[in-house]
Design an enzyme around this catalytic site. Sequence first.
Site, PDB file in Angstrom:
ATOM      1  N   ASN A  54      -7.962  14.382  11.425  1.00 33.33           N
ATOM      2  CA  ASN A  54      -9.160  13.682  10.938  1.00 33.33           C
ATOM      3  C   ASN A  54      -9.809  12.895  12.071  1.00 33.33           C
ATOM      4  O   ASN A  54     -11.037  12.838  12.184  1.00 33.33           O
ATOM      5  CB  ASN A  54      -8.806  12.732   9.799  1.00 33.33           C
ATOM      6  N   ARG A  57       7.784  -5.805   8.222  1.00 28.52           N
ATOM      7  CA  ARG A  57       6.439  -5.252   8.043  1.00 28.52           C
ATOM      8  C   ARG A  57       5.387  -6.327   8.315  1.00 28.52           C
ATOM      9  O   ARG A  57       4.342  -6.071   8.894  1.00 28.52           O
ATOM     10  CB  ARG A  57       6.320  -4.706   6.613  1.00 28.52           C
ATOM     11  N   MET A  90       0.675   6.426   8.283  1.00 30.65           N
ATOM     12  CA  MET A  90       1.669   6.554   7.212  1.00 30.65           C
ATOM     13  C   MET A  90       2.496   5.273   7.073  1.00 30.65           C
ATOM     14  O   MET A  90       3.722   5.263   7.220  1.00 30.65           O
ATOM     15  CB  MET A  90       2.576   7.759   7.477  1.00 30.65           C
ATOM     16  N   ARG A  91       1.805   4.202   6.805  1.00 30.45           N
ATOM     17  CA  ARG A  91       2.473   2.904   6.758  1.00 30.45           C
ATOM     18  C   ARG A  91       1.689   2.014   5.793  1.00 30.45           C
ATOM     19  O   ARG A  91       0.460   1.924   5.895  1.00 30.45           O
ATOM     20  CB  ARG A  91       2.436   2.310   8.160  1.00 30.45           C
ATOM     21  N   LEU A  92       2.371   1.375   4.855  1.00 33.16           N
ATOM     22  CA  LEU A  92       1.708   0.405   3.990  1.00 33.16           C
ATOM     23  C   LEU A  92       1.420  -0.851   4.799  1.00 33.16           C
ATOM     24  O   LEU A  92       2.307  -1.369   5.486  1.00 33.16           O
ATOM     25  CB  LEU A  92       2.586   0.057   2.794  1.00 33.16           C
ATOM     26  N   LEU A  93       0.200  -1.325   4.716  1.00 22.75           N
ATOM     27  CA  LEU A  93      -0.193  -2.507   5.479  1.00 22.75           C
ATOM     28  C   LEU A  93       0.182  -3.781   4.725  1.00 22.75           C
ATOM     29  O   LEU A  93       0.035  -3.840   3.501  1.00 22.75           O
ATOM     30  CB  LEU A  93      -1.699  -2.496   5.722  1.00 22.75           C
ATOM     31  N   ASN A 100      -9.793   4.379   4.052  1.00 22.91           N
ATOM     32  CA  ASN A 100      -8.698   5.336   4.179  1.00 22.91           C
ATOM     33  C   ASN A 100      -9.095   6.638   3.502  1.00 22.91           C
ATOM     34  O   ASN A 100      -9.877   6.637   2.544  1.00 22.91           O
ATOM     35  CB  ASN A 100      -7.440   4.769   3.520  1.00 22.91           C
ATOM     36  N   THR A 101      -8.547   7.747   3.980  1.00 24.63           N
ATOM     37  CA  THR A 101      -8.697   9.029   3.297  1.00 24.63           C
ATOM     38  C   THR A 101      -7.419   9.325   2.522  1.00 24.63           C
ATOM     39  O   THR A 101      -6.343   8.846   2.875  1.00 24.63           O
ATOM     40  CB  THR A 101      -8.947  10.171   4.301  1.00 24.63           C
ATOM     41  N   ASP A 127      -3.387   3.283  -2.597  1.00 25.75           N
ATOM     42  CA  ASP A 127      -4.528   4.179  -2.835  1.00 25.75           C
ATOM     43  C   ASP A 127      -5.314   3.774  -4.079  1.00 25.75           C
ATOM     44  O   ASP A 127      -5.756   4.623  -4.860  1.00 25.75           O
ATOM     45  CB  ASP A 127      -4.048   5.635  -2.945  1.00 25.75           C
TER      46      ASP A 127
END
Length: 196
Positions: free
Chosen positions: A14, A64, A89-92, A106-107, A144
Amino acid sequence: MLSVAVLISGTGSNLRALLEAASEPGFPARIVAVGADRDAAGLAHAEEFGIPTFTVPYRDHPSREAWGAALAEELRRIGADLIVLSGLMRLLPSALVDEFAPRMINTHPAFLPEFPGAHGVRDALAAGVEETGASVIIVDNGVDSGPILAQERVPVLPGDDEAALHERIKPVERRLLIDVVRGIAAGEIDLENPSR
């Protein structure tokens, strides 16, 4: 001119599409930095286009939240108008999201709110649906779950496996991302008051 920072974890397909779009005359946004949470292969795309890169390795931080604080420091230094998560690939951590929202998008390879999370394509196949899709959203503190800026349906074909379906979703995801960045830059999409 809208300035954009992009965050990745992987190969950056992307990102590559966005870099190519941003290099076209008349595109109203420019990518000013590309960052990753690991030594990601996709950083090579940025280097090819002469875009500065940075890495904030997740493994170098005790939590995190500590990683998020270090990433936020980099993003502050860059000062981009928009942050694009492109396969990060990481939760903020919520503190980072709260600081930069709603300027972070985000996509996702599904027609949200259907099939959120890391396995949207696999989950769509497991559910036996006839169509899934791609979405571009504003990042919030859910998974998401942020406001949807653009989305499009993609059919699930007989015999599809996860790889084949994902390969058909990716071009739609890329096109939607480019259109959304263009729309934000042109003032057609208002992140403070998204239409949905």
